[in-house]
Design a protein around this motif. Structure first.
Motif, mmCIF file in Angstrom:
data_model
loop_
_atom_site.group_PDB
_atom_site.id
_atom_site.type_symbol
_atom_site.label_atom_id
_atom_site.label_comp_id
_atom_site.label_asym_id
_atom_site.label_seq_id
_atom_site.Cartn_x
_atom_site.Cartn_y
_atom_site.Cartn_z
ATOM 1 N N VAL A 267 105.171 -47.081 -40.972
ATOM 2 C CA VAL A 267 106.032 -46.227 -40.145
ATOM 3 C C VAL A 267 107.395 -46.038 -40.796
ATOM 4 N N TRP A 268 107.933 -47.111 -41.386
ATOM 5 C CA TRP A 268 109.260 -47.021 -42.013
ATOM 6 C C TRP A 268 109.216 -46.098 -43.228
ATOM 7 N N GLU B 4 107.028 -43.759 -43.830
ATOM 8 C CA GLU B 4 106.777 -42.388 -43.361
ATOM 9 C C GLU B 4 108.075 -41.728 -42.916
ATOM 10 N N LYS B 5 108.894 -42.462 -42.181
ATOM 11 C CA LYS B 5 110.152 -41.881 -41.701
ATOM 12 C C LYS B 5 111.075 -41.561 -42.864
ATOM 13 N N LYS C 278 109.527 -38.522 -44.897
ATOM 14 C CA LYS C 278 109.605 -37.238 -44.194
ATOM 15 C C LYS C 278 111.045 -36.736 -44.123
ATOM 16 N N THR C 279 112.002 -37.664 -44.066
ATOM 17 C CA THR C 279 113.404 -37.258 -44.118
ATOM 18 C C THR C 279 113.718 -36.620 -45.462
#
Length: 521
Positions: free
Chosen positions: A415-416, A418-419, A422-423
């Motif tokens: 999740v980290w 991915e964030k 994507k940023t």
């Protein structure tokens, strides 16, 4: 004072600091000087002149300069030993002067207007003609009056043919000894001083001991097969003249084994304590390979292993664990051209020790496009204060490894990442696709955060790749992303060892650098 180094020694615990304790006999040649860029509690430059067998020293907060209009504060400090001429490394935190040190400049010097530089220092004015790689010409040090008892001086450069208006030391940050910056020394201080050793032997490498040449000579002396004594183990090696990597000339199995043995001491820290997935190509890189995870029954007793308690029927029950250098040689002899360690350790298989970023190029992704993505990650991670390092894959891509503290799950790291990705992808949407099917990506790159999953691995540092010439997946410093000669398959089993010898291992900083992942807003 009978011993000019008494104050220096009194301030240091030589069982903890790698600094030299002193004891070298001065050279009979020209007097030498050194300037060290020293990041302690505050950045400063240490200017030292060889005088009467020691280095008379000043700390210069803004650094020396060639600009004759500049005046620099210089604080006179205790004399240092001659061996400090070559000291470059990291003084431990909590010790006197704790921080990283590089040899910013060095050369020879002559005193001017005096035949007794020690007396000149005592009198409060020293004129020095310096012949360094960065500093040249006349430097002058003059003691200032002080009300607080400090020994403050002023440093200036005379108007002479070497003077340069506006010249700033910070524009020239690299060591003249190793070519490294302070950041690179802090990340991987390859050398230190053993204070208890004779001066000629005191400078030692922090890299693992290399394989003795005699071991490689023994391998060369074998026929097509035989028993090779390496790292204290007896290995039965076979088909030594088989071509495993096409090229001109091709790379044989014998050469692969020699590479595996030489690189193993550096590579094993990234493999030990982890289940190992092997990508085998027993007939060579130009044939079809296959994944091999089960530890074979014929493996030697000494080869590390891990029984997976969660294995279902038909799944791998026992994995190889490469806990020693000989294990990597065994894997190469077994036809494993790629080594893929798990992200987690065997004592906690569901807790990753690294968060992984995989920059996977598409058909339309150019190398320059991929570098843009890697540099954006560099900027973002630096902004977040995260320790990480990139590596080229040896094929087309770039990966970034981030060490994390125990307690994270694979869901957490996925999740980290991915964030984060994507940023970054929002900055250059024309380069990135979030479609997972290759045919739907329209040739764009994928920032693959899904690699953060149990038993989903990326190729290990210094592993070969199954391609002509035997390219290798090689760790980088962040600065190397700006090198115009960088390519993902730049290094091979024939060239990467020279790189290790001269540049060291940029991933070494990741060992022991486990960190919490900061919030991404």
């Amino acid at each position: 004072m009978s011993d000019p180094l008494e104050v220096y020694r009194r301030k240091r615990d030589f069982t903890r600091t790698p600094e030299p304790a002193g004891g070298e006999t001065p050279d009979a040649g020209a007097a030498r000087f050194v300037v060290q860029r020293h990041r302690a509690s505050r950045l400063h430059y240490d200017l030292r002149f060889e005088v009467d067998g020691v280095l008379v020293s000043w700390a210069v907060p803004k650094g020396p300069t060639l600009d004759p209009s500049a005046r620099r504060l210089a604080m006179h400090v205790e004399d240092h030993p001659i061996e400090y001429l070559l000291f470059e490394g990291v003084i431990p935190s909590g010790e006197y002067g704790g921080g990283d040190v590089i040899v910013w400049d060095t050369g020879t010097w002559e005193p001017v207007k005096t035949d007794d530089p020690r007396a000149a220092v005592k009198a409060g004015e020293l004129h020095a003609e310096v012949h360094g790689e960065k500093l040249r010409g006349r430097l002058v040090l003059v003691r200032r009056e002080s009300d607080d008892g400090s020994d403050a001086w002023m440093l200036l450069h005379k108007h002479d043919p070497h003077a340069v208006d506006g010249w700033d030391a910070e524009d020239h940050p690299r060591s003249v000894l190793s070519g490294r910056t302070n950041d690179e020394v802090a990340a991987d201080p390859h050398r230190l001083w053993r204070s208890e050793a004779p001066a000629a032997e005191a400078s030692v490498s922090l890299l693992p001991d290399p394989l003795p040449d005699e071991a490689i000579d023994a391998l060369r002396g074998l026929g097509k097969q035989g028993t090779w004594e390496v790292f204290g183990r007896s290995l039965k090696v076979t088909n030594l003249d088989k071509v495993l990597f096409p090229g001109d000339p091709p790379v044989t199995k014998r050469e692969l084994l020699a590479y595996a043995a030489r690189v193993a001491p550096v590579a094993v820290p990234y493999l030990e304590g982890r289940a190992l997935n092997l990508h085998r190509y027993p007939d060579g890189a130009d044939s079809k390979g296959f994944w091999h995870k089960q530890r074979p029954a014929h493996a030697p007793d000494w080869l590390g292993e891990w029984d997976n308690p969660e294995a279902d029927d038909g799944e791998t029950t026992t994995y190889v664990v490469a806990d020693e250098p000989a294990a990597l040689v065994w894997a190469a002899n077994f036809g494993a051209l790629e080594w893929h360690p798990w992200t987690s350790r065997i004592e906690a298989p569901r807790e990753p020790t690294y968060a992984l970023i995989d920059l996977d190029p598409g058909e339309r992704t150019t190398w320059d496009d991929l570098l843009v993505l890697a540099r954006l990650h560099r900027t973002a991670l630096d902004h977040l204060g995260v320790t990480a390092r990139p590596k080229v894959t040896g094929r087309r891509g770039i990966q970034i490894w981030i060490p994390v503290v125990p307690g994270y799950s694979f869901d957490d790291t996925r999740v980290w990442v991915e964030k984060l990705s994507k940023t970054i992808g929002q900055v250059v949407p024309e380069l990135v696709s979030w479609k997972w099917e290759v045919k739907e990506r329209k040739g764009l790159a994928r920032l693959d955060y899904t690699q953060n999953a149990i038993n989903k691995t990326l190729v290990g540092p210094y592993s070969p790749r199954p391609a002509p010439g035997a390219p290798v997946s090689v760790p980088l410093t962040w600065d190397e992303l700006d090198d115009p000669d960088l390519r993902p398959d730049r290094w091979t089993v024939r060239s990467v060892l020279d790189r290790l010898e001269t540049k060291g291992d940029p991933f070494r900083v990741l060992l022991g650098a486990a960190q919490e992942l900061p919030e991404i807003s």
